[in-house]
Design an enzyme around this catalytic site. Structure first.
Site, PDB file in Angstrom:
ATOM      1  N   SER A 140       0.854  -1.192   0.000  1.00 12.53           N
ATOM      2  CA  SER A 140       0.000   0.000   0.000  1.00 12.53           C
ATOM      3  C   SER A 140       0.882   1.232   0.000  1.00 12.53           C
ATOM      4  O   SER A 140       1.983   1.218   0.572  1.00 12.53           O
ATOM      5  CB  SER A 140      -0.878   0.028   1.250  1.00 12.53           C
ATOM      6  OG  SER A 140      -1.501   1.295   1.385  1.00 12.53           O
ATOM      7  N   TYR A 153      -1.419   0.144  10.223  1.00 13.46           N
ATOM      8  CA  TYR A 153      -1.628  -0.421   8.886  1.00 13.46           C
ATOM      9  C   TYR A 153      -0.399  -0.163   8.012  1.00 13.46           C
ATOM     10  O   TYR A 153       0.124  -1.096   7.382  1.00 13.46           O
ATOM     11  CB  TYR A 153      -2.885   0.197   8.249  1.00 13.46           C
ATOM     12  CG  TYR A 153      -3.073  -0.153   6.791  1.00 13.46           C
ATOM     13  CD1 TYR A 153      -3.259  -1.474   6.387  1.00 13.46           C
ATOM     14  CD2 TYR A 153      -3.055   0.840   5.801  1.00 13.46           C
ATOM     15  CE1 TYR A 153      -3.427  -1.791   5.042  1.00 13.46           C
ATOM     16  CE2 TYR A 153      -3.228   0.530   4.467  1.00 13.46           C
ATOM     17  CZ  TYR A 153      -3.416  -0.791   4.088  1.00 13.46           C
ATOM     18  OH  TYR A 153      -3.576  -1.115   2.761  1.00 13.46           O
TER      19      TYR A 153
HETATM   20  P1  NAP Z   1     -11.473  -5.674   0.367  1.00 16.00           P
HETATM   21  O1  NAP Z   1     -12.372  -5.203  -0.719  1.00 16.00           O
HETATM   22  O2  NAP Z   1     -11.709  -5.161   1.753  1.00 16.00           O
HETATM   23  O3  NAP Z   1     -11.438  -7.266   0.415  1.00 16.00           O
HETATM   24  C1  NAP Z   1     -10.612  -7.870   1.383  1.00 16.00           C
HETATM   25  C2  NAP Z   1     -10.378  -9.313   1.030  1.00 16.00           C
HETATM   26  O4  NAP Z   1      -9.522  -9.865   2.034  1.00 16.00           O
HETATM   27  C3  NAP Z   1     -11.666 -10.107   1.029  1.00 16.00           C
HETATM   28  O5  NAP Z   1     -11.576 -11.120   0.049  1.00 16.00           O
HETATM   29  C4  NAP Z   1     -11.671 -10.712   2.425  1.00 16.00           C
HETATM   30  O6  NAP Z   1     -12.317 -11.972   2.467  1.00 16.00           O
HETATM   31  C5  NAP Z   1     -10.196 -10.927   2.704  1.00 16.00           C
HETATM   32  N1  NAP Z   1      -9.935 -10.906   4.138  1.00 16.00           N
HETATM   33  C6  NAP Z   1     -10.044  -9.863   4.985  1.00 16.00           C
HETATM   34  N2  NAP Z   1      -9.771 -10.260   6.238  1.00 16.00           N
HETATM   35  C7  NAP Z   1      -9.486 -11.583   6.176  1.00 16.00           C
HETATM   36  C8  NAP Z   1      -9.147 -12.571   7.143  1.00 16.00           C
HETATM   37  N3  NAP Z   1      -9.038 -12.290   8.435  1.00 16.00           N
HETATM   38  N4  NAP Z   1      -8.928 -13.822   6.714  1.00 16.00           N
HETATM   39  C9  NAP Z   1      -9.057 -14.142   5.406  1.00 16.00           C
HETATM   40  N5  NAP Z   1      -9.383 -13.264   4.447  1.00 16.00           N
HETATM   41  C10 NAP Z   1      -9.597 -11.996   4.830  1.00 16.00           C
HETATM   42  O7  NAP Z   1      -9.928  -5.390   0.031  1.00 16.00           O
HETATM   43  P2  NAP Z   1      -9.273  -4.456  -1.090  1.00 16.00           P
HETATM   44  O8  NAP Z   1      -9.639  -3.045  -0.810  1.00 16.00           O
HETATM   45  O9  NAP Z   1      -9.485  -5.048  -2.422  1.00 16.00           O
HETATM   46  O10 NAP Z   1      -7.727  -4.607  -0.680  1.00 16.00           O
HETATM   47  C11 NAP Z   1      -6.968  -5.708  -1.131  1.00 16.00           C
HETATM   48  C12 NAP Z   1      -5.516  -5.471  -0.757  1.00 16.00           C
HETATM   49  O11 NAP Z   1      -5.063  -4.245  -1.320  1.00 16.00           O
HETATM   50  C13 NAP Z   1      -5.285  -5.358   0.754  1.00 16.00           C
HETATM   51  O12 NAP Z   1      -4.060  -5.973   1.090  1.00 16.00           O
HETATM   52  C14 NAP Z   1      -5.193  -3.857   0.982  1.00 16.00           C
HETATM   53  O13 NAP Z   1      -4.435  -3.539   2.115  1.00 16.00           O
HETATM   54  C15 NAP Z   1      -4.518  -3.425  -0.319  1.00 16.00           C
HETATM   55  N6  NAP Z   1      -4.766  -2.021  -0.659  1.00 16.00           N
HETATM   56  C16 NAP Z   1      -6.034  -1.603  -0.924  1.00 16.00           C
HETATM   57  C17 NAP Z   1      -6.236  -0.263  -1.264  1.00 16.00           C
HETATM   58  C18 NAP Z   1      -7.617   0.258  -1.575  1.00 16.00           C
HETATM   59  O14 NAP Z   1      -7.774   1.502  -1.666  1.00 16.00           O
HETATM   60  N7  NAP Z   1      -8.630  -0.586  -1.746  1.00 16.00           N
HETATM   61  C19 NAP Z   1      -5.153   0.636  -1.310  1.00 16.00           C
HETATM   62  C20 NAP Z   1      -3.879   0.156  -1.020  1.00 16.00           C
HETATM   63  C21 NAP Z   1      -3.690  -1.178  -0.706  1.00 16.00           C
HETATM   64  P3  NAP Z   1     -13.854 -12.172   2.939  1.00 16.00           P
HETATM   65  O15 NAP Z   1     -14.593 -10.916   2.565  1.00 16.00           O
HETATM   66  O16 NAP Z   1     -14.291 -13.385   2.184  1.00 16.00           O
HETATM   67  O17 NAP Z   1     -13.793 -12.364   4.389  1.00 16.00           O
END
Ligand code: NAP
Length: 249
Positions: A140, A153
């Site tokens: 991130s 985080y």
């Molecule tokens: P998201 O929409 O919140 O989805 C999170 C995913 O992770 C879901 O598939 C969820 O599974 C899984 N997850 C969460 N907690 C878990 C746990 N305890 N055990 C197993 N699975 C778990 O995430 P996203 O926004 O796409 O982000 C994906 C990655 O990109 C993350 O590493 C995040 O830090 C990084 N990131 C995101 C952004 C952003 O703006 N979105 C920016 C920078 C970095 P379930 O729903 O099935 O539980």
């Protein structure tokens, strides 16, 4: 050769039931990889597998809670022989330091840093023994851009960036490549749940003037997963829309 190259073998994608991970799983399957899609939500997992197979792809779902180290070990065992590992699952809790309790700190480090560490420990040696493999860690911009909230985080993601560079030296000589993608704000289930309509506001801070879409991050992962990136190892690619100049105008 480009990122549309056909992929072979099995790809494990953590957090594939939503957001960036879901886009990555769909993209990998469309390019021929057999996808082991991970998450916790059984319904969303089943729907993803149905969508992939309906398009002629191959996928199966494995549920595991990554806060539990034993569940991580079971996930690695059930995934079996893996050519591509995408450490995507992550949680972000944007609280100040005094408002971040021990549970929140531990939860973020368990999912964002420890689970990838355990999965690489379990799966990378077999990749090294076979002489090839690609591991992509979703980090991130919070790892490198300071903010007054979300310090835990950012630290959990800085940890995985350091590990990305370490692993590239640990396994790189045996043909395994380990890289990262560092997104800025992206419109996903997670950010929408947190901010609703305000997600779009996050995009005002970058040069593109908008939030990213999951598919824009997935394209970079697909590039890093395949042979088009064969000379890249130990790198974190930033995808933030571009930082604005701090100079006026
Ligand atoms: P998201 O929409 O919140 O989805 C999170 C995913 O992770 C879901 O598939 C969820 O599974 C899984 N997850 C969460 N907690 C878990 C746990 N305890 N055990 C197993 N699975 C778990 O995430 P996203 O926004 O796409 O982000 C994906 C990655 O990109 C993350 O590493 C995040 O830090 C990084 N990131 C995101 C952004 C952003 O703006 N979105 C920016 C920078 C970095 P379930 O729903 O099935 O539980």
């Amino acid at each position: 050769m480009n990122s549309a190259t056909t992929l072979t073998g099995t790809a494990l994608v953590t957090g594939a039931t939503a957001g960036i991970g879901r886009a990555v799983a769909l993209g990998l399957a469309a390019r021929g990889a057999e996808v082991v899609a991970h998450g916790r939500d059984l319904d969303r997992g089943a729907r993803l597998v149905e969508e992939i197979t309906a398009h002629g792809g191959r996928a199966r779902f494995v549920a595991a809670d990554l806060t539990d180290a034993k569940e991580v070990a079971r996930l690695a065992a059930e995934a079996g022989e893996v050519e591509i590992l995408v450490n995507n699952a992550g949680i972000y809790e944007f609280t100040s330091t005094p408002d971040t309790d021990t549970d929140s700190f531990d939860r973020q480090f368990a999912v964002n840093t420890r689970a990838p560490f355990l999965l690489v420990g379990a799966l990378a040696p077999a990749m090294a023994a076979r002489g090839h493999g690609s591991i992509i860690n979703i980090t991130s911009s919070a790892a490198t851009s300071p903010a007054p909230v979300g310090g835990a985080y950012g630290a959990s993601k800085a940890g995985i960036e350091a590990l990305t560079r370490s692993w590239a030296t640990e396994f790189g000589t045996q043909g395994v490549r380990i890289n990262g993608v560092s997104p800025g704000p992206v419109r996903t289930a997670g950010t929408t749940a947190m901010l609703g309509e305000n997600v779009e506001m996050l995009g005002q801070a970058n040069v593109r003037g908008r939030v990213g879409e999951p598919e824009e991050i997935a394209e970079i992962v697909l590039f890093l997963a395949g042979p088009a990136s064969s000379y890249i190892n130990g790198t974190v690619i930033s995808a933030t829309g571009g930082e604005r100049s701090s100079l006026p105008g």
